[in-house]
Design an enzyme around this catalytic site. Sequence first.
Site, PDB file in Angstrom:
ATOM      1  CB  ILE A  80      44.794  56.920  37.988  1.00 53.61           C
ATOM      2  CG1 ILE A  80      43.538  57.071  38.862  1.00 53.61           C
ATOM      3  CG2 ILE A  80      45.771  58.014  38.316  1.00 53.61           C
ATOM      4  CD1 ILE A  80      43.808  56.938  40.362  1.00 53.61           C
ATOM      5  CD  GLN A 105      40.399  58.795  37.812  1.00 56.65           C
ATOM      6  OE1 GLN A 105      41.026  58.388  36.857  1.00 56.65           O
ATOM      7  NE2 GLN A 105      40.835  59.791  38.551  1.00 56.65           N
ATOM      8  CB  SER A 124      37.049  58.808  46.063  1.00 60.41           C
ATOM      9  OG  SER A 124      37.611  57.531  46.213  1.00 60.41           O
ATOM     10  CB  THR A 157      33.801  62.843  40.454  1.00 61.21           C
ATOM     11  OG1 THR A 157      34.411  61.825  39.673  1.00 61.21           O
ATOM     12  CG2 THR A 157      32.412  63.145  39.899  1.00 61.21           C
ATOM     13  N   GLY A 211      32.368  61.018  45.320  1.00 62.42           N
ATOM     14  CA  GLY A 211      33.300  60.044  44.750  1.00 62.42           C
ATOM     15  C   GLY A 211      32.942  58.607  45.053  1.00 62.42           C
ATOM     16  CB  VAL A 212      31.873  55.889  43.699  1.00 61.23           C
ATOM     17  CG1 VAL A 212      32.052  55.892  42.186  1.00 61.23           C
ATOM     18  CG2 VAL A 212      31.337  54.550  44.179  1.00 61.23           C
ATOM     19  N   GLY A 213      35.548  55.959  43.844  1.00 57.87           N
ATOM     20  CA  GLY A 213      36.676  55.177  43.334  1.00 57.87           C
ATOM     21  C   GLY A 213      37.234  54.161  44.300  1.00 57.87           C
ATOM     22  CD  GLU A 214      40.082  56.412  48.232  1.00 54.77           C
ATOM     23  OE1 GLU A 214      41.011  56.171  49.010  1.00 54.77           O
ATOM     24  OE2 GLU A 214      39.376  57.438  48.316  1.00 54.77           O
TER      25      GLU A 214
END
Lengths: 154, 295, 788
Positions: free
Chosen positions: C491, C493, C535, C538, C741-744
């Site tokens: 999306i 990321q 997130s 990964t 994870g670190v997306g949000e």
Amino acid sequence: MLHEITLNVNGELHIVPVKSHHTLLTVLREQLGITSPKRGCENGECGACTVLYDGKPVNSCMVLAVEAEGHVIETVESLAKNGELHPLQKSFIEHNAVQCGFCTPGMLMSAKGLLAENPHPTEEEIKHALAGNLCRCTGYVRIIDAIKDVADHS
Amino acid sequence: MHPFDYYKPKDFDEAFAMLTQPGKKVIPLAGSTDIIPMVRDERWLPDAVVDIKGLPGLRDIKLVDSGPLCCAGQTAQCLYIGAAARMNEIAHSELVQQYASVLAQAAQEVGHEQVRNRATLGGNMGTASPAGDTLSALLVLEADVLVKGKDEERCIPALKFFLGPRKTALQPGEIILGVQVPPLPEGTLGRYLRISRRKGADLAIVGLSVMAIPAEGGYQWRIGLGAVAPTPIRVPEAETILATGHDEATVEKAIQATLAAARPIDDIRATAAYRREMVVQLTRRALQDIIAQIP
Amino acid sequence: MTKQTTDPVGKSVPRIDAYDKVTGAVQYVDDLQFGPGLYYGKLVHSPHAHAIIKKVDVSKALAVPGVKAIVTGEDTPHRMGLYMQDRYIFARDRVRYYGEPVAGVVAISEEIAEQAAKLVEVEYEVLQPVFDPYEAAQPDAPLLHPDMAEYQWPPFIFPEPGTNISEHFKLRKGKVTDEGVDPEVWAQCAAIVEKTFRLPQIQHVPIEPHVAVARWDLSGEVTLWSPSQSPFAQRDLLAQGLGIPHGNVRVISPYVGGGFGGKAGISIEANVVVMAKAVKGHPVKVRMTREEEFFCTNVRQSLYAHTKIGCDKDGHVLAMETAYYFGGGGYNDYGVNIARAAGYSCTGPYSIPNVKGDSHSVYTNTPIGSAMRGFGMPEIHWGIEQIMDRLADEIGMDPAEFRRINCVKTGDTILTGMKMPAVDLVQCIDKVTEAINWGKEEPPSAPHKKRGKGIAIMWKAPAMPPNPGSSAIVRFNEDATVNVYVGAQDIGQGAFTVAAQMAAQVLGIPYEWVRVSVNPVDTKYSPYEWQTVASRITWSMGNAVRAAANHARTQILEIVAKYWDEDPADLDIKNGVVISYKSEREQPLKKMVVYGLPNENYEGWQGGPIIGSGKFMPTYVTNLDPDTGQGARAVVHYTVGAQAIDLEVDTETGEVEILKIASAYDVGKAINPDLVMTQIEGGAVHGMSSAFEGMFFDENGRLKNPSLVDYKIATAMDIPKEIHGDIVETPLEDGPWGARGVGEHVMVQTAPAIANAIYNATGVRFDDLPLSAEKIYRAIHAQEEQEQ
């Protein structure tokens, strides 16, 4: 009302019947199959549909297709030449200026329009030129870097 | 989107005929950037649009001699800006920067780059949104609006052109040919300031045009406001006060007079109260900015 | 293939999707061609926020030439929902928000469908609406779902039928009863702050609006093309909701033009499938206008939070009581889990010995609140992080130091009773304070400006059921290039890029040899993935890719070991060549990964086309006690981080300019450090923008700003002058190479960090979002008047 017009898109002439009220965006996407200008708001606010119109960035959703006869339209499909990416495209890749990619074609066309008029813009001038291109992923940082890099090395 | 027909007239006669087709709602079209969203939102439902931007002279930016209609009685040349001149053409024009700097500044603030490459001065005027950036600039420039109907042209002072939100002095079938800006003496200073929610691509909460024109050893001042009344307005009370000088106390009086002239409303962009405060702040900034440039 | 990147994990290789995205070659759903048989659909929206549907008359609309079919609630008798099965695909008896789909018109063109949609006549009996989540939770509030008791929900959700409360999560820790924390504990506090905070609904504003195309074949097979973070979840919901086998539903999802949670779960897609059923054999396309995107797709929930926190004179936080009421909108199918997540993480990233938390999601007559980047965390951190600042202020301690003392640390027993997995939040605080010269007063750029610095920290766990799974396949080609198959979505990321990096790392081949075969994600061909949310990709997809690559690698090494008569343990793959550490022999992967290797003297062959498969599913998450929220393992892990902001406030206009934003997150291991940085940068701007965003409704529940004209998101001109990022790497036990994870997380605490910096600059505080120049201006001047 139907008009038969000739559109000059990316150097090719297309004879195409268009309705009076159809926008250039609609005709590019749905009649010519050129889908890089994206439909984001159809209200001139997001810039995802940006194309070059006689060399200047405009929102193709804010132009009636019939108005565009006799003008030169460029989309992102025209950037790469002879199998080589345009320096802006290379720079967008190198700087990770792309995330979801939906704003990217519009950003590239705005950037090309800017550099054609002002080959060495300041950071503020780049930001000003991109104000009509919304991006929700990147925070614009890398896009600005990528354009600056091209300007600095041309 | 609501369907409509599109006509591109060869000349003014044809344009007038198309615009006055009986029983039909017909709108002149130049930059499209107002018409397309208004039709999309079904606020305007035209049967047809008439694309006037190809008509002769409509995209000119040039100096002209004073005429029998507009700019009458001027000894020097006037600046003519065709109705279909684009905002970016105006903002980047050396002539406009030299003869009507405040208008060049205002044009630079309209929308964003893509809009400025399409939107026209005539469109901004015809739409007559109270927040239109260029309108208060036209008021302080005391520009004349040259319009054309079936057979004749007439000149409407910009000060009398805007009658209400989206209402102008244009008669049915009349189109704007352009504006003429009377010559201003050397040393004229102008400033357009605005405030909006976001820095980029937003509508003005308050727009302000100020000019200082050298006159009789001092300065004649003009102040115009946008987005704080049903039309762009001039503030003669403040201008009179400033004619007496521009020391700090006088400037404050002029600011208060400007505030008194503002009749803003609450809307989603700002409350009337905040708009009033910003009238004060912008007026002070613009005046100080100009005063600092006075030699 | 000139460049060869070996051992790519940890290297900032270029995005695998970038070339196609800069040339315009990438196709999004609206770019796909469907030929002349394509029909178009338009939804008919409710013009009321709360009403009973008395009658729907489609006759006039159906008579319009070119109209092919119209579907209504009569065609959708089954309730659907991801967690809470509380909605019909088209409204049946009642509408619960302004804009709810009541009917769908299918026609040969979008224009005809649009005109016909206006002719659908619906008779309503208007009911009293309720918009505020706290008011909606009261016993006398108008009831949105009188039949709630009949609904189905999973065992970890606790709705209260007879009220508007769709989920009530209770957290009780330490000396606490349902009445609150023991008064004796409060008595030990040197400072106590108690405040109410309100946040409006906001929208994701992906640049690509929702669009879906569906075709219902005469054979009974259903295909849906949608830009989706959840192709498999959509397949599951559609199969269940429409009573057809999973194998008959195919969801195809090409690249997504921005998700942020808004394209998770299901939104308009089910409506389009039902519309397609009415014109079998024809694909039907429905695309949301930007306006519909605002009022008829998912939004972030509103929040009413009442929070009280106390600390002793040395700055140790002793107690917290908090009540969260999330305005979930008309349907809380996804939103109930946001309230639950906000419940089990209700303290924010702090170790607090005594906690009473009650987190509710509440039905309100507003658009559907659902997943958005942060999933409840940005909302609750807004209040928590301001109270922590106030407490530090009250006891005279530096706010950064206060956070260092109280923040969660590895091994802490956190609020649910779970042991905190390894993280280093203190290091994140150190990094960001260093980056903005914390503690150093710096002058503003002009006399009418005030300059200030603020800090905020965060945590967030992936919020999901206990057992969401991922799977992956790697398949070798003749030249030893590899195709990796996953069901995760990119999306923006960079999921596909890290999938390729991980596969290459395990297989011992250069990154450039890997192709990721997931455009589109296709539930017919792609391996299963629960959803691209939380997130978790990964970490979870990464583990599956690693397992699949290991599976392939093991096969290769066994074949070569047999060929050489060696032990596989002595072999390795380097740069596409199998090597023996013992005999120093070499065998290129080329050819052998498809054709195998001959036995001695070509007496037969062994091996064959190499395919590896792998899966991952967390197996250790436990139930939580419904009365206390206590359990051995509430979540899989937490990601933590800090942000510090240096800004200026123009006291004459209220405008804020962010001079610098510094972020640091503990990502465990950065598989691709530059992609982590792009998340950090983009998140900082998204977080900043969100602090100034709000959906505003009139008294009838109609959205007043459903367009980009009046719902403003940050433009290039609005971004901070400088954006700084630091990556902290404390490995996660079960993360691939330690990654989490670190997306949000990158936008969770931005708004309170800004608020804390504004306070530092001006001395004024804000309990409610959104911020605006006007609001800041007023607050500054109200304070000045008070002082006089």
